[in-house]
Design a protein around this motif. Structure first.
Motif, PDB file in Angstrom:
ATOM      1  N   SER A   1     -15.389  -1.257  -2.863  1.00  5.95           N
ATOM      2  CA  SER A   1     -15.636  -1.944  -1.596  1.00  5.95           C
ATOM      3  C   SER A   1     -14.336  -2.531  -1.064  1.00  5.95           C
ATOM      4  O   SER A   1     -13.450  -2.894  -1.819  1.00  5.95           O
ATOM      5  CB  SER A   1     -16.675  -3.037  -1.773  1.00  5.95           C
ATOM      6  OG  SER A   1     -16.146  -4.079  -2.537  1.00  5.95           O
ATOM      7  N   ARG A   2     -14.235  -2.610   0.257  1.00  4.05           N
ATOM      8  CA  ARG A   2     -13.055  -3.186   0.899  1.00  4.05           C
ATOM      9  C   ARG A   2     -13.325  -4.647   1.214  1.00  4.05           C
ATOM     10  O   ARG A   2     -14.439  -5.030   1.512  1.00  4.05           O
ATOM     11  CB  ARG A   2     -12.741  -2.435   2.195  1.00  4.05           C
ATOM     12  CG  ARG A   2     -12.424  -0.972   1.976  1.00  4.05           C
ATOM     13  CD  ARG A   2     -11.123  -0.769   1.321  1.00  4.05           C
ATOM     14  NE  ARG A   2     -10.098  -0.987   2.315  1.00  4.05           N
ATOM     15  CZ  ARG A   2      -8.823  -0.907   2.089  1.00  4.05           C
ATOM     16  NH1 ARG A   2      -8.378  -0.621   0.909  1.00  4.05           N
ATOM     17  NH2 ARG A   2      -7.954  -1.121   3.026  1.00  4.05           N
ATOM     18  N   ARG A   3     -12.290  -5.454   1.148  1.00  2.00           N
ATOM     19  CA  ARG A   3     -12.415  -6.878   1.416  1.00  2.00           C
ATOM     20  C   ARG A   3     -12.276  -7.149   2.912  1.00  2.00           C
ATOM     21  O   ARG A   3     -11.637  -6.407   3.628  1.00  2.00           O
ATOM     22  CB  ARG A   3     -11.315  -7.642   0.683  1.00  2.00           C
ATOM     23  CG  ARG A   3     -11.421  -7.473  -0.812  1.00  2.00           C
ATOM     24  CD  ARG A   3     -10.120  -7.828  -1.505  1.00  2.00           C
ATOM     25  NE  ARG A   3      -8.912  -7.237  -0.981  1.00  2.00           N
ATOM     26  CZ  ARG A   3      -8.519  -5.987  -1.195  1.00  2.00           C
ATOM     27  NH1 ARG A   3      -9.251  -5.167  -1.900  1.00  2.00           N
ATOM     28  NH2 ARG A   3      -7.389  -5.528  -0.708  1.00  2.00           N
ATOM     29  N   THR A   4     -12.849  -8.253   3.331  1.00  2.00           N
ATOM     30  CA  THR A   4     -12.679  -8.730   4.692  1.00  2.00           C
ATOM     31  C   THR A   4     -12.118 -10.135   4.621  1.00  2.00           C
ATOM     32  O   THR A   4     -12.724 -11.003   4.017  1.00  2.00           O
ATOM     33  CB  THR A   4     -14.031  -8.747   5.447  1.00  2.00           C
ATOM     34  OG1 THR A   4     -14.555  -7.427   5.452  1.00  2.00           O
ATOM     35  CG2 THR A   4     -13.848  -9.237   6.862  1.00  2.00           C
TER      36      THR A   4
ATOM     37  N   LEU B   1      -2.218  -6.516   9.784  1.00  2.00           N
ATOM     38  CA  LEU B   1      -2.812  -5.426   9.001  1.00  2.00           C
ATOM     39  C   LEU B   1      -1.798  -4.316   8.751  1.00  2.00           C
ATOM     40  O   LEU B   1      -1.733  -3.764   7.648  1.00  2.00           O
ATOM     41  CB  LEU B   1      -4.052  -4.883   9.703  1.00  2.00           C
ATOM     42  CG  LEU B   1      -5.242  -5.845   9.734  1.00  2.00           C
ATOM     43  CD1 LEU B   1      -6.330  -5.325  10.662  1.00  2.00           C
ATOM     44  CD2 LEU B   1      -5.792  -6.087   8.331  1.00  2.00           C
TER      45      LEU B   1
ATOM     46  N   PRO C   1      -1.292  -1.236   1.834  1.00  2.00           N
ATOM     47  CA  PRO C   1      -2.603  -0.606   1.973  1.00  2.00           C
ATOM     48  C   PRO C   1      -3.528  -0.794   0.771  1.00  2.00           C
ATOM     49  O   PRO C   1      -4.751  -0.755   0.938  1.00  2.00           O
ATOM     50  CB  PRO C   1      -2.290   0.872   2.203  1.00  2.00           C
ATOM     51  CG  PRO C   1      -0.871   1.055   1.837  1.00  2.00           C
ATOM     52  CD  PRO C   1      -0.196  -0.284   1.954  1.00  2.00           C
TER      53      PRO C   1
ATOM     54  N   ARG D   1      -4.831  -4.580   1.631  1.00  2.00           N
ATOM     55  CA  ARG D   1      -5.165  -4.969   3.005  1.00  2.00           C
ATOM     56  C   ARG D   1      -6.674  -4.997   3.224  1.00  2.00           C
ATOM     57  O   ARG D   1      -7.385  -4.109   2.774  1.00  2.00           O
ATOM     58  CB  ARG D   1      -4.458  -4.000   3.944  1.00  2.00           C
ATOM     59  CG  ARG D   1      -5.164  -3.605   5.146  1.00  2.00           C
ATOM     60  CD  ARG D   1      -4.512  -2.522   6.007  1.00  2.00           C
ATOM     61  NE  ARG D   1      -3.141  -2.204   5.790  1.00  2.00           N
ATOM     62  CZ  ARG D   1      -2.695  -0.956   5.684  1.00  2.00           C
ATOM     63  NH1 ARG D   1      -3.498   0.080   5.758  1.00  2.00           N
ATOM     64  NH2 ARG D   1      -1.421  -0.738   5.494  1.00  2.00           N
ATOM     65  N   PRO D   2      -7.169  -6.029   3.918  1.00  2.00           N
ATOM     66  CA  PRO D   2      -8.596  -6.051   4.260  1.00  2.00           C
ATOM     67  C   PRO D   2      -8.886  -5.041   5.364  1.00  2.00           C
ATOM     68  O   PRO D   2      -7.980  -4.599   6.076  1.00  2.00           O
ATOM     69  CB  PRO D   2      -8.816  -7.483   4.748  1.00  2.00           C
ATOM     70  CG  PRO D   2      -7.483  -7.913   5.249  1.00  2.00           C
ATOM     71  CD  PRO D   2      -6.454  -7.207   4.383  1.00  2.00           C
ATOM     72  N   ASP D   3     -10.118  -4.670   5.509  1.00  2.00           N
ATOM     73  CA  ASP D   3     -10.511  -3.765   6.598  1.00  2.00           C
ATOM     74  C   ASP D   3     -10.430  -4.465   7.946  1.00  2.00           C
ATOM     75  O   ASP D   3     -10.090  -3.856   8.954  1.00  2.00           O
ATOM     76  CB  ASP D   3     -11.943  -3.271   6.407  1.00  2.00           C
ATOM     77  CG  ASP D   3     -12.073  -2.300   5.252  1.00  2.00           C
ATOM     78  OD1 ASP D   3     -13.131  -2.306   4.615  1.00  2.00           O
ATOM     79  OD2 ASP D   3     -11.118  -1.542   4.989  1.00  2.00           O
ATOM     80  N   VAL D   4     -10.785  -5.743   7.968  1.00  2.00           N
ATOM     81  CA  VAL D   4     -10.860  -6.520   9.201  1.00  2.00           C
ATOM     82  C   VAL D   4     -10.191  -7.863   8.963  1.00  2.00           C
ATOM     83  O   VAL D   4     -10.297  -8.426   7.874  1.00  2.00           O
ATOM     84  CB  VAL D   4     -12.344  -6.753   9.598  1.00  2.00           C
ATOM     85  CG1 VAL D   4     -12.450  -7.636  10.827  1.00  2.00           C
ATOM     86  CG2 VAL D   4     -13.058  -5.440   9.806  1.00  2.00           C
TER      87      VAL D   4
END
Length: 146
Positions: free
Chosen positions: A2-5, A69, A74, A77-80
């Motif tokens: 999962s990607r972090r926000t 960003l 990469p 880096r968070p998605d948002v």
């Protein structure tokens, strides 16, 4: 995986004052924004990790999440990145730098960034690690110093 926000504090009061090309650069160096951090925001590569740190601080001040960003490693880096429109960045102190020049592949910058949010003043004290990625400096990670 999962990607972090990354989400800062809840939005508060009015927006920050506009920074123009001729405004003093928020990073604290004695140059107008366009000649200082603005050129990095426009696409010029930061020559040192300290220059990248200053330009990232300024990106928070002018709410340039795309730059933040783009200059984040990469792998981390968070998605948002949602920036708090009520948070005001008040000043940057560079406390220490190690390596991070044209002759290095890594470097650190220890800094204190002063801000106000929700009517309260505070500061962020961090030791940030920077690495070269695809030929340019990027922010890799940070450890809070306080």
């Amino acid at each position: 995986m999962s990607r972090r926000t990354a989400r800062p504090r809840r939005p508060s009061a009015a927006p920050a004052p506009e920074v123009t090309a001729a405004s003093p650069c928020p990073c604290g160096l004695p140059a107008p924004y366009a000649e200082c951090c603005g050129r990095f925001h426009a696409g010029a590569p930061a020559p040192t990790c300290e220059a990248l740190m200053r330009s990232r601080y300024t990106a928070f001040a002018v709410r340039d999440s795309a730059y933040l960003l783009r200059t984040w490693h990469p792998d981390h880096r968070p998605d948002v990145l949602d920036l708090d429109p009520g948070q005001r960045w008040l000043g940057l102190e560079i406390l220490e730098t190690t390596e991070g020049t044209a002759f290095h592949t890594t470097g650190t910058v220890t800094f204190r960034a002063h801000y106000s949010a929700g009517g309260h003043r505070d500061s962020l004290h961090e030791k940030s690690r920077f690495v070269r990625h695809e030929g340019g400096w990027v922010y890799e990670s940070g450890v809070f110093a306080d």
